[in-house]
Design a protein around this motif. Structure first.
Motif, PDB file in Angstrom:
ATOM      1  N   CYS A  58      82.141  41.356  55.287  1.00  0.00           N
ATOM      2  CA  CYS A  58      81.787  42.168  56.464  1.00  0.00           C
ATOM      3  C   CYS A  58      82.007  43.672  56.262  1.00  0.00           C
ATOM      4  O   CYS A  58      82.176  44.406  57.244  1.00  0.00           O
ATOM      5  CB  CYS A  58      82.524  41.713  57.724  1.00  0.00           C
ATOM      6  SG  CYS A  58      82.177  40.002  58.201  1.00  0.00           S
ATOM      7  N   LEU A  92      72.586  47.981  60.322  1.00  0.00           N
ATOM      8  CA  LEU A  92      72.836  47.172  61.515  1.00  0.00           C
ATOM      9  C   LEU A  92      72.352  47.950  62.738  1.00  0.00           C
ATOM     10  O   LEU A  92      72.645  49.136  62.890  1.00  0.00           O
ATOM     11  CB  LEU A  92      74.329  46.857  61.648  1.00  0.00           C
ATOM     12  CG  LEU A  92      74.714  45.973  62.836  1.00  0.00           C
ATOM     13  CD1 LEU A  92      74.083  44.587  62.714  1.00  0.00           C
ATOM     14  CD2 LEU A  92      76.241  45.849  62.950  1.00  0.00           C
ATOM     15  N   CYS A 109      78.285  44.207  66.053  1.00  0.00           N
ATOM     16  CA  CYS A 109      79.057  43.981  64.823  1.00  0.00           C
ATOM     17  C   CYS A 109      80.212  43.009  65.081  1.00  0.00           C
ATOM     18  O   CYS A 109      80.387  42.026  64.357  1.00  0.00           O
ATOM     19  CB  CYS A 109      79.594  45.325  64.322  1.00  0.00           C
ATOM     20  SG  CYS A 109      80.589  45.202  62.830  1.00  0.00           S
ATOM     21  N   MET A 169      84.086  48.631  59.002  1.00  0.00           N
ATOM     22  CA  MET A 169      83.180  48.629  60.158  1.00  0.00           C
ATOM     23  C   MET A 169      83.950  48.746  61.486  1.00  0.00           C
ATOM     24  O   MET A 169      83.361  48.994  62.535  1.00  0.00           O
ATOM     25  CB  MET A 169      82.329  47.355  60.173  1.00  0.00           C
ATOM     26  CG  MET A 169      81.372  47.226  59.009  1.00  0.00           C
ATOM     27  SD  MET A 169      80.163  48.576  58.863  1.00  0.00           S
ATOM     28  CE  MET A 169      79.167  48.335  60.341  1.00  0.00           C
TER      29      MET A 169
END
Length: 478
Positions: free
Chosen positions: A152, A158, A179, A205
């Motif tokens: 991830c 995204l 996310c 992230m």
């Protein structure tokens, strides 16, 4: 099973060596040699990033590389790890860095952005089914696991897919929530199907997400975070602030990730030890300033490619001296002259250089011959060929591309550079053959071919082409 906790002076319970198998994956016979060394140097775990080297089966079979390990080889790797007291944590990407999956026609419809194979579409139930099957097949071969890394990191593009754009038009929908929703779904799958296994995720992230959003997501109840930074001069205070934030968001345990190789250049062939040593020294300062009991361990990453489509960076044997220095520094609570001497003894290296590349290196550790030959090639092959073909006045003046094309040469000039060209060609052909032999003991043929084509053949072909043209020009004289 041997005791896994690193005691000595390390601030970490776990020292994991990351094996990035998406390029130049070692043969099992080499892992048998190197796992013992990892243990001796102070490692007690392996972060095993399979990518396309796992023997996926049934509808996932297309994901396998031609050289993928067989199920029995995976079992052998796990047994070797156990034998040497190394905890295995598998790493399977489930969001970003999905090129090895989404490049295939069978799965390309699950891309977030139709053109790019980086990121899986988080809106499709089929995406979650796909990554769940990948996780399931890996866990099935591993048996007794404590942690499972679901990747991830670097979830590029995204929010840029058509479905995401529509979804984001609805009020209160954000890329952060998108996310977190996918991460949580994957982590939830692991925890539900395997209650004794704890998911681990890369933290990048999540760094910019507000505490409120992060806390509300509930991800902290499902997964442990691995905070990564591979630079030698990052601010310790910024990491301390980040750790405090994650603590306030209820993450009970955190991991760090450093780098011992593969983080200084996409086509880097030699490892600068000092860069990676300083990175580890910074992480030790972060650990010392962290609240007691929150840091579980550190993963020493050794990237083999920057992504699935990029060239190979430093081969594993080339990075071993850097790994040794970093592990011993962690184990001893800092770097010292004694650490340097111990590493030299463990690796059979006469004199280790920290802040410069060593131009002449030999050792007795597994794969040391590869390091020695790669060093020769990096230091001397291209420069020596460039020197002959670009700086030798007889070549540039009397055997230029114009002359070569027309097979023209002054007879007396042949004696001025033909012996040098033949001597160089003989020497570098021999080094090429020696490296090929050494690499074939450690790597599969595809990796050997790729490294040679990238790093050896361009110079060797230039040299061979000059010698061949000279032969033709000589024949034209007679």
């Amino acid at each position: 099973m041997e005791e896994k906790t690193v005691r000595d002076s390390s601030p970490f319970e776990f020292h994991l060596v990351h094996l990035d198998l998406k390029g130049a994956a070692p043969k099992v016979s080499y892992l048998a040699e190197i796992f013992r060394l990892f243990h001796v140097l102070g490692a007690n775990g392996i972060l095993l990033e399979y990518e396309d080297m796992f023997p996926y089966s049934e509808e996932l079979k297309p994901l396998q590389a031609n050289d993928a390990y067989s199920p029995s080889e995976i079992k052998e790797i796990l047994n070797l790890a156990k034998l040497h007291g190394l905890e295995v944590i598998p790493l399977v990407q489930t969001f970003g860095h999905m090129e090895f999956v989404l490049k295939h026609k069978e799965f390309c419809h699950l891309r977030e952005v139709a053109m790019f194979p980086n990121t899986v579409n988080p809106h499709r139930e089929e995406s979650l089914r796909l990554v769940s099957k990948m996780i399931e097949q890996v866990i099935a071969l591993h048996g007794d696991l404590q942690w499972f890394h679901i990747g991830c990191d670097e979830v590029y593009y995204l929010g840029e897919g058509e479905e995401s754009k529509q979804w984001l038009q609805q009020e209160e929908n954000t890329i952060e929530k998108l996310c977190l929703a996918h991460m949580k779904a994957v982590a939830n799958y692991v925890v539900s199907a395997h209650p004794t296994v704890k998911p681990v995720v890369w933290d990048d992230m999540l760094r910019g997400i507000s505490e409120e959003t992060l806390t509300a997501s509930g991800i902290a109840q499902l997964a442990e975070l691995m905070i990564w930074d591979y630079t030698p001069d990052f601010a310790v205070s910024s990491k301390a602030t980040l750790i405090q934030k994650y603590q306030r968001c209820s993450f009970p345990k955190l991991w760090f990730a450093s780098a011992f190789k593969g983080a200084t250049g996409v086509n880097q062939s030699l490892t600068l030890i000092g860069h990676h040593l300083r990175n580890h020294q910074q992480w030790m300062k972060v650990a010392e300033s962290s609240p007691p009991g929150i840091i579980r361990g550190i993963a020493l990453t050794g990237w083999q490619r920057y992504d699935h489509f990029s060239v190979l960076c430093e081969l594993l044997p080339v990075g071993i001296p850097s790994l040794a220095v970093c592990l011993q520094t962690l184990k001893n609570g800092g770097y010292s002259e004694k650490v340097k001497e111990d590493v030299e003894k463990f690796l059979g290296i006469s004199s280790l250089e920290i802040d410069t590349f060593m131009s002449d290196i030999s050792g007795t550790f597994p794969g040391s011959e590869i390091l020695s030959l790669v060093t020769q090639i990096a230091f001397y092959l291209k420069p020596s060929v460039d020197e002959l073909l670009e700086n030798n006045r007889y070549v540039t003046g009397w055997f230029s591309p114009y002359h070569r094309k027309r097979m023209k040469i002054h007879p007396i000039m042949i004696h001025h550079f033909q012996p040098d060209a033949l001597r160089l060609l003989t020497k570098w052909t021999a080094v090429n053959e020696d490296l090929q032999t050494a690499m074939e003991k450690v790597f599969y043929m595809s990796a050997t071919e790729e490294w040679m084509e990238e790093n050896v053949q361009p110079s060797l072909q230039r040299l061979q082409g000059t010698v061949d043209d000279l032969d033709r020009a000589i024949q034209a004289l007679s």
